[in-house]
Write a protein that holds these residues in place. Sequence first.
Motif, PDB file in Angstrom:
ATOM      1  N   ALA A 149       0.841  -1.193   0.000  1.00  0.00           N
ATOM      2  CA  ALA A 149       0.000   0.000   0.000  1.00  0.00           C
ATOM      3  C   ALA A 149       0.881   1.249   0.000  1.00  0.00           C
ATOM      4  O   ALA A 149       0.790   2.096   0.881  1.00  0.00           O
ATOM      5  CB  ALA A 149      -0.921  -0.012   1.219  1.00  0.00           C
ATOM      6  N   SER A 150       1.750   1.359  -0.991  1.00  0.00           N
ATOM      7  CA  SER A 150       2.707   2.469  -1.034  1.00  0.00           C
ATOM      8  C   SER A 150       3.148   2.728  -2.465  1.00  0.00           C
ATOM      9  O   SER A 150       3.332   1.793  -3.245  1.00  0.00           O
ATOM     10  CB  SER A 150       3.934   2.127  -0.179  1.00  0.00           C
ATOM     11  N   SER A 151       3.380   3.998  -2.763  1.00  0.00           N
ATOM     12  CA  SER A 151       3.928   4.357  -4.076  1.00  0.00           C
ATOM     13  C   SER A 151       5.449   4.505  -4.026  1.00  0.00           C
ATOM     14  O   SER A 151       6.069   4.814  -5.039  1.00  0.00           O
ATOM     15  CB  SER A 151       3.312   5.677  -4.556  1.00  0.00           C
ATOM     16  N   SER A 152       6.041   4.264  -2.867  1.00  0.00           N
ATOM     17  CA  SER A 152       7.482   4.463  -2.694  1.00  0.00           C
ATOM     18  C   SER A 152       8.291   3.512  -3.563  1.00  0.00           C
ATOM     19  O   SER A 152       8.242   2.288  -3.378  1.00  0.00           O
ATOM     20  CB  SER A 152       7.875   4.241  -1.230  1.00  0.00           C
ATOM     21  N   PRO A 153       9.070   4.043  -4.500  1.00  0.00           N
ATOM     22  CA  PRO A 153       9.926   3.169  -5.308  1.00  0.00           C
ATOM     23  C   PRO A 153      10.968   2.447  -4.459  1.00  0.00           C
ATOM     24  O   PRO A 153      11.373   1.340  -4.780  1.00  0.00           O
ATOM     25  CB  PRO A 153      10.593   4.104  -6.315  1.00  0.00           C
ATOM     26  N   ARG A 154      11.391   3.065  -3.358  1.00  0.00           N
ATOM     27  CA  ARG A 154      12.377   2.415  -2.493  1.00  0.00           C
ATOM     28  C   ARG A 154      11.782   1.179  -1.835  1.00  0.00           C
ATOM     29  O   ARG A 154      12.428   0.138  -1.767  1.00  0.00           O
ATOM     30  CB  ARG A 154      12.878   3.410  -1.438  1.00  0.00           C
ATOM     31  N   ARG A 155      10.562   1.276  -1.357  1.00  0.00           N
ATOM     32  CA  ARG A 155       9.925   0.094  -0.743  1.00  0.00           C
ATOM     33  C   ARG A 155       9.719  -0.995  -1.786  1.00  0.00           C
ATOM     34  O   ARG A 155       9.923  -2.176  -1.522  1.00  0.00           O
ATOM     35  CB  ARG A 155       8.607   0.496  -0.090  1.00  0.00           C
ATOM     36  N   GLN A 156       9.305  -0.598  -2.969  1.00  0.00           N
ATOM     37  CA  GLN A 156       9.132  -1.573  -4.050  1.00  0.00           C
ATOM     38  C   GLN A 156      10.449  -2.281  -4.358  1.00  0.00           C
ATOM     39  O   GLN A 156      10.482  -3.512  -4.507  1.00  0.00           O
ATOM     40  CB  GLN A 156       8.598  -0.872  -5.295  1.00  0.00           C
ATOM     41  N   GLN A 157      11.536  -1.533  -4.439  1.00  0.00           N
ATOM     42  CA  GLN A 157      12.849  -2.124  -4.730  1.00  0.00           C
ATOM     43  C   GLN A 157      13.276  -3.099  -3.637  1.00  0.00           C
ATOM     44  O   GLN A 157      13.840  -4.155  -3.932  1.00  0.00           O
ATOM     45  CB  GLN A 157      13.902  -1.030  -4.907  1.00  0.00           C
ATOM     46  N   LEU A 158      13.004  -2.755  -2.388  1.00  0.00           N
ATOM     47  CA  LEU A 158      13.382  -3.653  -1.294  1.00  0.00           C
ATOM     48  C   LEU A 158      12.596  -4.961  -1.360  1.00  0.00           C
ATOM     49  O   LEU A 158      13.157  -6.037  -1.141  1.00  0.00           O
ATOM     50  CB  LEU A 158      13.179  -2.963   0.058  1.00  0.00           C
ATOM     51  N   LEU A 159      11.302  -4.876  -1.683  1.00  0.00           N
ATOM     52  CA  LEU A 159      10.511  -6.109  -1.801  1.00  0.00           C
ATOM     53  C   LEU A 159      10.962  -6.944  -2.997  1.00  0.00           C
ATOM     54  O   LEU A 159      10.994  -8.175  -2.923  1.00  0.00           O
ATOM     55  CB  LEU A 159       9.024  -5.785  -1.904  1.00  0.00           C
ATOM     56  N   GLU A 160      11.328  -6.286  -4.085  1.00  0.00           N
ATOM     57  CA  GLU A 160      11.865  -7.008  -5.248  1.00  0.00           C
ATOM     58  C   GLU A 160      13.196  -7.665  -4.902  1.00  0.00           C
ATOM     59  O   GLU A 160      13.482  -8.775  -5.341  1.00  0.00           O
ATOM     60  CB  GLU A 160      12.025  -6.056  -6.431  1.00  0.00           C
ATOM     61  N   LEU A 161      14.000  -6.992  -4.094  1.00  0.00           N
ATOM     62  CA  LEU A 161      15.305  -7.505  -3.687  1.00  0.00           C
ATOM     63  C   LEU A 161      15.182  -8.860  -2.988  1.00  0.00           C
ATOM     64  O   LEU A 161      16.018  -9.736  -3.179  1.00  0.00           O
ATOM     65  CB  LEU A 161      15.987  -6.488  -2.758  1.00  0.00           C
ATOM     66  N   ILE A 162      14.120  -9.024  -2.190  1.00  0.00           N
ATOM     67  CA  ILE A 162      13.955 -10.287  -1.467  1.00  0.00           C
ATOM     68  C   ILE A 162      13.096 -11.290  -2.235  1.00  0.00           C
ATOM     69  O   ILE A 162      12.751 -12.346  -1.716  1.00  0.00           O
ATOM     70  CB  ILE A 162      13.397 -10.065  -0.043  1.00  0.00           C
ATOM     71  N   GLY A 163      12.743 -10.953  -3.471  1.00  0.00           N
ATOM     72  CA  GLY A 163      12.026 -11.884  -4.330  1.00  0.00           C
ATOM     73  C   GLY A 163      10.556 -12.039  -4.033  1.00  0.00           C
ATOM     74  O   GLY A 163       9.943 -13.040  -4.417  1.00  0.00           O
ATOM     75  N   LEU A 164       9.961 -11.063  -3.376  1.00  0.00           N
ATOM     76  CA  LEU A 164       8.543 -11.142  -3.049  1.00  0.00           C
ATOM     77  C   LEU A 164       7.700 -10.811  -4.276  1.00  0.00           C
ATOM     78  O   LEU A 164       7.962  -9.840  -4.973  1.00  0.00           O
ATOM     79  CB  LEU A 164       8.222 -10.161  -1.911  1.00  0.00           C
ATOM     80  N   ASP A 165       6.696 -11.622  -4.535  1.00  0.00           N
ATOM     81  CA  ASP A 165       5.747 -11.375  -5.617  1.00  0.00           C
ATOM     82  C   ASP A 165       4.602 -10.549  -5.027  1.00  0.00           C
ATOM     83  O   ASP A 165       3.891 -11.015  -4.137  1.00  0.00           O
ATOM     84  CB  ASP A 165       5.233 -12.708  -6.168  1.00  0.00           C
ATOM     85  N   VAL A 206      16.158   2.828   7.316  1.00  0.00           N
ATOM     86  CA  VAL A 206      16.403   4.214   6.917  1.00  0.00           C
ATOM     87  C   VAL A 206      15.965   4.425   5.460  1.00  0.00           C
ATOM     88  O   VAL A 206      15.469   5.490   5.106  1.00  0.00           O
ATOM     89  CB  VAL A 206      17.877   4.608   7.134  1.00  0.00           C
ATOM     90  N   VAL A 207      16.097   3.390   4.638  1.00  0.00           N
ATOM     91  CA  VAL A 207      15.621   3.462   3.254  1.00  0.00           C
ATOM     92  C   VAL A 207      14.088   3.549   3.243  1.00  0.00           C
ATOM     93  O   VAL A 207      13.516   4.226   2.388  1.00  0.00           O
ATOM     94  CB  VAL A 207      16.121   2.257   2.428  1.00  0.00           C
ATOM     95  N   GLY A 208      13.427   2.897   4.205  1.00  0.00           N
ATOM     96  CA  GLY A 208      11.975   3.023   4.297  1.00  0.00           C
ATOM     97  C   GLY A 208      11.199   1.761   4.589  1.00  0.00           C
ATOM     98  O   GLY A 208       9.973   1.814   4.725  1.00  0.00           O
ATOM     99  N   LEU A 209      11.884   0.607   4.723  1.00  0.00           N
ATOM    100  CA  LEU A 209      11.152  -0.629   5.019  1.00  0.00           C
ATOM    101  C   LEU A 209      12.084  -1.629   5.712  1.00  0.00           C
ATOM    102  O   LEU A 209      12.912  -2.267   5.054  1.00  0.00           O
ATOM    103  CB  LEU A 209      10.581  -1.243   3.733  1.00  0.00           C
ATOM    104  N   PRO A 210      11.948  -1.780   7.030  1.00  0.00           N
ATOM    105  CA  PRO A 210      12.797  -2.733   7.751  1.00  0.00           C
ATOM    106  C   PRO A 210      12.388  -4.170   7.414  1.00  0.00           C
ATOM    107  O   PRO A 210      11.338  -4.645   7.851  1.00  0.00           O
ATOM    108  CB  PRO A 210      12.557  -2.386   9.215  1.00  0.00           C
ATOM    109  N   LEU A 211      13.199  -4.831   6.637  1.00  0.00           N
ATOM    110  CA  LEU A 211      12.826  -6.141   6.096  1.00  0.00           C
ATOM    111  C   LEU A 211      12.737  -7.230   7.155  1.00  0.00           C
ATOM    112  O   LEU A 211      11.908  -8.136   7.045  1.00  0.00           O
ATOM    113  CB  LEU A 211      13.787  -6.535   4.977  1.00  0.00           C
ATOM    114  N   VAL A 212      13.559  -7.179   8.193  1.00  0.00           N
ATOM    115  CA  VAL A 212      13.476  -8.186   9.251  1.00  0.00           C
ATOM    116  C   VAL A 212      12.151  -8.039   9.998  1.00  0.00           C
ATOM    117  O   VAL A 212      11.470  -9.027  10.273  1.00  0.00           O
ATOM    118  CB  VAL A 212      14.692  -8.101  10.193  1.00  0.00           C
ATOM    119  N   THR A 213      11.769  -6.808  10.302  1.00  0.00           N
ATOM    120  CA  THR A 213      10.479  -6.562  10.956  1.00  0.00           C
ATOM    121  C   THR A 213       9.339  -7.039  10.061  1.00  0.00           C
ATOM    122  O   THR A 213       8.421  -7.732  10.512  1.00  0.00           O
ATOM    123  CB  THR A 213      10.318  -5.061  11.272  1.00  0.00           C
ATOM    124  N   LEU A 214       9.398  -6.689   8.786  1.00  0.00           N
ATOM    125  CA  LEU A 214       8.366  -7.115   7.837  1.00  0.00           C
ATOM    126  C   LEU A 214       8.283  -8.631   7.744  1.00  0.00           C
ATOM    127  O   LEU A 214       7.188  -9.202   7.744  1.00  0.00           O
ATOM    128  CB  LEU A 214       8.623  -6.522   6.455  1.00  0.00           C
TER     129      LEU A 214
END
Length: 189
Positions: A6-22, A169-177
């Motif tokens: 639920a975000s337009s943030s390209p940084r959050r999108q990139q982080l989710l792509e980084l971990i291979g999430l569909d 700091v980028v915008g999405l703590p992946l361990v928490t997520l």
Amino acid sequence: MAIVLASSSPRRQQLLELIGLDFDIIVSDVEEDNTKDMPPHELAVAHARDKAFAIAKCANHNDVIIGADTIVVLDGHVFGKPADYADAIRMLTALAGREHIVISGVAVVKGEQVFTGFCATTVRIRPLSPRQIERYVSSGEPLDKAGAYAIQGRGTLLVESINGCYNNVVGLPLVTLTELLRQAGVELL
């Protein structure tokens, strides 16, 4: 089941792509109100929860919705995204040569269930001259970033040190997520 950011943030999108999430993206129209009288970590979580619930209303019951919000806190004052060029200069002038806390609230909604958490990271911005601040703000990079800097961009030149989660700091703590998704029945590992 779909996973929706639920975000337009390209940084959050990139982080989710980084971990291979569909995942799909549906942007929440929730306005962040940083003037609410609550502790900063609760404020970030409340924003994240509101964003996720706004999208969950339109989603299928089994869909998993991810909401997030990142704020910067200095001396108890919350800095969100700067309103304009002058506000960005004000924020960076205040942060220069000092430590602050970056807090990201995260919410995962599945049906009627909501799982929330937050991450806090300490960042020190190096001393900066007014000219350096103006040149950075003139790049346009800080105008849509909490605290008016992007650690993953040119703003990395401003950061003297970091203690904690870089992705926060980028915008999405992946361990928490990852933990919140696990609670919602989605295993990433």
